[in-house]
Write an enzyme that holds these catalytic residues in place. Structure first.
Site, mmCIF file in Angstrom:
data_model
loop_
_atom_site.group_PDB
_atom_site.id
_atom_site.type_symbol
_atom_site.label_atom_id
_atom_site.label_comp_id
_atom_site.label_asym_id
_atom_site.label_seq_id
_atom_site.Cartn_x
_atom_site.Cartn_y
_atom_site.Cartn_z
ATOM 1 C CB CYS A 95 36.815 38.478 30.423
ATOM 2 S SG CYS A 95 36.044 36.804 30.496
ATOM 3 C CG HIS A 229 36.852 39.251 35.195
ATOM 4 N ND1 HIS A 229 36.035 40.168 34.200
ATOM 5 C CD2 HIS A 229 36.909 38.289 34.952
ATOM 6 C CE1 HIS A 229 35.307 39.277 33.423
ATOM 7 N NE2 HIS A 229 35.779 37.857 33.872
ATOM 8 C CD GLU A 231 36.014 43.296 35.545
ATOM 9 O OE1 GLU A 231 37.315 43.302 35.366
ATOM 10 O OE2 GLU A 231 35.166 42.545 35.007
#
Lengths: 272, 798
Positions: A95, A229, A231
């Site tokens: 990002c 994302h 994560e």
């Protein structure tokens, strides 16, 4: 010895904690390091095997997303970064981190000029979403054939969230053609599951990226940037429909971190 | 006296002069208070300085001490005997919490936020604030600094909590208000809406805090006085929940520089708005979320190293309130020339009162100051020693060597005279609406109209502008279902990634019922917040509440009477359900006055109840979207003919009188049994019945899940005989749920719910149709989930 991951922080970084957790779950040693500590040489980048630039709003994304951190890295950490890359180590930007990598020119890749110098210039950009606003939603990704070590052997469809206002990947036609020919496109937003109206693939392509590009790597496959994302999808409970679908316990995102750690483990860490 | 400080001539002032000083200085002090100040300084045989008078005004402001909630109220209801209430807050809010006496309440009402237990390592803090007046004048800045302020409340609780969740609830005027109907000097509701959302979005997203629970309501009476509620949940280590100040500790300011922004915010918020308020731009603060993020990053490190003993935020009243509160029991000495300024030219009182954002004050033992400075420098945050705490019991402020304020802490914090206020209440009578069964046999159109009501319609356009995924812990998102777009009842998060301990956050708010009775509105808000907790699998046994009252001018007896009614309900319902209040806040004077016509408008009496609950196994959570064709749909809890203040009456132009009351004995049993049924895995989906009743709840479950429903009204359990289809469909009785149960678990579910009124209304269908059979066996609704969903999604799409 476990590979060492440096999760880079600065003012406005805000996905550092979960990125740190992701690498730990993937089996790495991790350190959250403020860029000031790299600039002042309190921390030595060369002792790490993977550099992660997490999401957030570095320096408030003033001027444009990621630009101030990119300038800082290019001008204050240039030699350390060049050595890191030359040593065959890994860099991932997620990002805001992807925005930083694009603005440093580390993605789509460094060009060697006629006089033999590495030319770090920005050759593509992540512009304002076509929807003209910040949007948070989950997207289906199509994994492309690429040299990217982070996605080696990964499944063909991934489901991850995006959350950004400036994520529209765009580049001049020759750069896009180069990305295609060197197979540097790692992820595309899903182009199949919904019949799109006209040329728009919104919201599957949530930002209007050229060629539905969600993530790219450099020619070596060792530098990787993406808007979604990974994560944020480490366990099945992150999935927006875990209460209605039968899902594996592990989230789609973890494999990306595990690939990086495994690669670093096998190639970069001396056998103990 | 130097040129920097002025003496305020109050010693010999008559009453008119005292009030002129109060009014012209935006002090918002009344005559009694001015008299108390006059008497105090008469004893000292001197006039106060401007710094002193301003400090007292901030400290005594409605915003800072909540004097209405502490005042002695003489309350008369329907002409009956007068009741003396010695403080609404101690009588109804604090007492409820004390009587409920939950062992998991760690800290209530004393710190910047309430604290409850979470797991073996951490506690949770939760605070909700309002930023109404600033948002009316400058929506983007007002709302942004609203969320910024409440985040600092979490950071200023105990020794500092890590912010993990934002909530937002807004009340606006109707988006389609014609421009010519706008009250003079007010912004159009669409502009306020857009600005407020952008303000909360840009601040919350930049801070990296998920915004995952909220509501947006519309009523024409909010046009001149929009409401902006911002909440924050924080995670704090168990051993970092206490604070103290020792004489000798340094007063250290951390964060942004001080400018002229936001001066008089605390006193401004204690006054009505009028058509000239738009000129008061300087009372609205300017936000910088990255500065605040840096402060969080630096201070949480310092907290973990035990470098400071106490912390609070500079909110309303700026340094004057922050230092004044921290040094209340000791004393403090501050040197204003040390304060880093944004620009030159501020008078001492301006430095002292400025509400410039992103500033925290901490009490640092001298031996730790060097280490603290190192951390702040590494995080690129400015930290400055302003002075030190003393044992003088005085608040002493210096500027360039000269003392500019010397106030007795005792007088400052205890000298405020208690207000005596009159309150009256009489039950209003509204025209009653009768059933439309004689006029129509089909309620499809009514259901579609209800789904399109702005209060009920999808808020997806707003929700997606907030990052609700950051920190990686939101496991029930604001939008759920097969296409990730159904309205979730509550948000669930796991603050520690991979850990099964979860936090549930929900809210309840229903100002429409206030038009019938603020008691019912408050009671229903609590019931709704708790229903939302239960609907995702939480239990009211482990749930705490926050109360945020937004009211009109409490100096008017009818407005205050409404406040008394609502406060009484808070006590009654909270104690009956065993759910303590842990924090709260009030914003009064939400009225608008047209200075030319003298016309006066108040907002509807609005109580927001926020609920927070702890769940030990996130795997047990359910969502509201139907899951599988063939599953059964049950109504749980009795329906009554309670449509007063309902959305159904509202779309037909009525208010009515029978608003839904809360029957706590039945409600508590219903919620307990349902929580336990969900815990045992007997429930596939669950949705609470609120605005629009069973009709709207069923439609939402169906289109969120992507399957049809076939239902029959005859099996709805009722608490009284109801012979009308529309009343069964759209009554808004409290403590009710719709529940989806797998056929093989039918008898287990029914056995489990044996003491609770339930009825099987029908089943989930593969076919995407939505059909309802009425009392006479005729079909009263026949449509498709696509049409229902589009009606719900279209109104607020852009």
């Amino acid at each position: 010895m476990k590979p060492n991951v440096l999760v880079l922080r600065t003012a406005g970084t805000n996905c550092d904690a979960e990125t740190d957790v992701a690498f730990q779950l993937a089996g790495a040693n991790t350190a959250l390091v403020h860029i000031q500590n790299l600039i002042s040489s309190k921390v030595d980048l060369s002792t790490f095997h993977i550099l992660a630039i997490p999401g957030g709003f570095s320096y408030g994304d003033d001027i444009a997303a990621g630009i101030l951190l990119a300038v800082e890295m290019k001008h204050k950490l240039r030699s350390a970064l060049e050595k890191f890359v030359a040593d065959g180590k890994l860099i991932i930007g997620i990002c805001n981190g992807f925005q930083v990598l694009v603005r440093t020119g580390l993605l789509p890749g460094v060009e060697i000029s006629d006089n033999g110098n590495a030319d770090i210039t920005q050759r593509s950009t992540l512009a304002m979403n076509t929807s003209a606003k910040f949007e948070c939603r989950w997207v289906e990704l199509e994994t492309q054939q690429s040299p990217c070590v982070f996605t080696e052997g990964i499944k063909s469809q991934l489901y991850l969230p995006v959350a950004h206002a400036e994520g529209r990947f765009t580049a001049p036609p020759d750069i896009l053609a180069e990305l295609e020919s060197h197979k540097q496109i790692v992820f595309r937003y899903d182009r199949s599951s919904k019949i799109s109206s006209g040329n728009s693939n919104y919201p599957n392509n949530p930002n209007g990226s050229d060629a539905d590009i969600a993530g790219i790597c450099d020619r070596t496959g060792r530098i990787f940037g993406l808007m979604p994302h990974p994560e944020r999808f480490l366990t099945k409970w992150n999935h927006p429909r875990w209460t209605r679908e039968d899902l594996p316990d592990e989230g789609d995102g973890l494999a990306i971190f595990r690939n990086a750690v495994d690669y670093a483990d096998s190639l970069l860490c001396p056998v103990s | 006296m130097s040129s920097n400080v002025n003496e305020c001539q109050i010693l010999n002032a008559d009453d008119d002069e005292l009030m002129r000083i109060s009014r012209e200085g935006t002090l918002s002090l009344n005559l009694d208070e001015m008299h108390a100040i006059q008497a105090h300084f008469a004893k000292l045989q001197r006039n106060p300085t401007d710094v002193e008078l301003e400090t007292i005004a901030q400290t005594w402001s409605e915003h800072c001490v909540h004097k209405t909630f502490k005042s002695l109220i003489l309350y008369t209801e329907d002409g009956k005997d007068t009741e003396k209430i010695d403080g609404l807050f101690p009588t109804y809010i604090q007492r409820a919490t004390e009587e409920i006496n939950k062992p998991w309440c760690v800290s209530v009402f004393v710190d910047n936020a309430g604290i409850i237990e979470f797991d073996d390592t951490y506690n949770l803090v939760f605070k909700v604030e309002t930023h109404n007046h600033p948002s009316a004048i400058e929506p983007y800045g007002g709302a942004g600094t609203g969320i910024g302020g409440v985040i600092r409340d979490s950071l200023g609780t105990g020794l500092g909590a890590k912010p993990i969740l934002n909530t937002d609830v807004f009340c606006f005027g109707l988006p389609d208000t014609p421009y010519q109907e706008l009250p003079k000097g007010t912004l159009h509701p669409k502009r306020v809406f857009k600005g407020v959302v952008a303000g909360v979005r840009d601040y919350g997203n930049r801070m990296g805090i998920p915004t995952a629970n909220g509501a947006i309501l519309f009523d024409t009476r909010y046009t001149a006085n929009p409401l902006v509620f911002c909440g924050n949940v924080g995670l704090i280590p168990i051993d970092r929940c206490d604070k103290s100040v020792e004489p000798g500790d340094l007063v250290v300011a951390v964060g942004g520089r001080t400018g002229r922004d936001g001066i008089h915010g605390a006193t401004f918020s204690s006054a009505e708005l009028d058509d000239t308020s738009e000129n008061l731009g300087s009372v609205v603060q300017i936000g910088n979320p990255i500065m605040e993020k840096k402060i969080v990053d630096a201070l949480l490190q310092a907290r973990d190293l035990n470098l400071y003993r106490s912390i609070t935020d500079c909110g309303a009243g700026g340094f004057s309130s922050a230092v004044g509160e921290m040094g209340e029991d000791t004393g403090a000495e501050v040197h204003l020339e040390n304060v880093p300024l944004k620009y030159e030219g501020l008078a001492p009182w301006e430095i002292w009162l400025s509400e410039a954002q992103e500033r925290m004050v901490i009490a640092v033992p001298p031996e730790n100051i060097e280490k603290l400075m190192q951390i702040c420098e590494a995080e690129m945050v400015e930290a400055t020693v302003l002075g030190n705490f003393t044992n003088s019991q005085r608040l002493q402020v210096f500027y360039e060597g000269e003392i500019v304020a010397d106030l007795d802490m005792q007088f400052l914090h205890k000298g405020l005279p208690q207000h005596v206020k009159k309150a009256t209440w009489s039950i209003p009578q509204h025209p009653e609406m009768s059933s439309r069964d004689e006029q129509t046999e089909d309620y499809t159109e009514d259901l579609l109209r209800l789904l399109a009501c702005p209060n009920i319609a999808s808020k997806e356009h707003v929700i997606r502008q907030y990052d609700h995924e950051v920190q990686g812990g939101i496991v029930v998102k604001p939008l759920v279902g097969i296409e990730n777009d159904g309205p979730s009842d509550a948000c669930v998060l796991t603050p520690i990634i991979g850990n099964q301990d979860a936090v549930i956050v929900s809210n309840g708010i229903n100002p429409k019922y206030s038009d019938v009775d603020p008691y019912i509105s408050a009671a229903s808000a609590i019931d709704e917040a708790l229903r939302n907790i239960v609907a995702v699998g939480g239990s009211i046994e482990k749930t705490a509440l926050l109360d945020n009252f937004c009211w009109g001018n409490p100096d008017k007896p009818d407005r205050l009477g409404a406040l008394v009614r609502a406060a009484k309900a808070c006590y009654d319902i909270a104690t009956a359900y065993g759910t303590p209040f842990i924090s709260g806040k009030d914003s009064l004077y939400n009225e608008y006055r047209d200075t030319t016509t003298g016309e006066q408008r108040a907002i509807p009496s609005t109580l927001l109840i926020s609920a927070i609950s702890v769940l030990s196994d996130v795997g047990k959570v359910v969502t509201m979207d139907v899951k599988k064709p063939g599953n059964l749909i049950y109504a749980v809890g009795n329906t009554f003919a309670e449509l007063g203040g309902s959305h159904y009456f509202s779309i037909h132009g009525y208010i009515g009188n029978n608003a839904p009351i809360v029957r706590t004995e039945e409600g508590r049993l219903t919620m307990q049994r349902l929580s336990s049924a969900i815990d045992k895995g007997l429930v596939r989906s669950c949705h609470d019945c609120s605005e629009g009743g069973i009709g709207v709840a069923a439609a939402e479950m169906a289109f969120a899940g992507g399957y049809g429903l076939s239902l029959n009204l005859n099996t709805i359990p009722t608490g009284e005989k109801i012979i009308y289809n529309d009343f069964l469909l759209f009554s808004e009785s409290n403590s009710r749920f719709l529940v989806e149960v797998e056929p093989q678990k039918q008898s287990d579910f029914e056995d489990h719910m044996a003491e609770v009124p339930i009825g099987c209304l029908g089943s989930v269908t593969d076919n995407p149709t939505f059909t309802v059979i009425g009392i006479d066996g005729e079909q009263v609704i026949n449509t498709s989930i696509g049409i229902l969903k589009s009606s719900w999604q279209t109104p607020l799409h852009t």
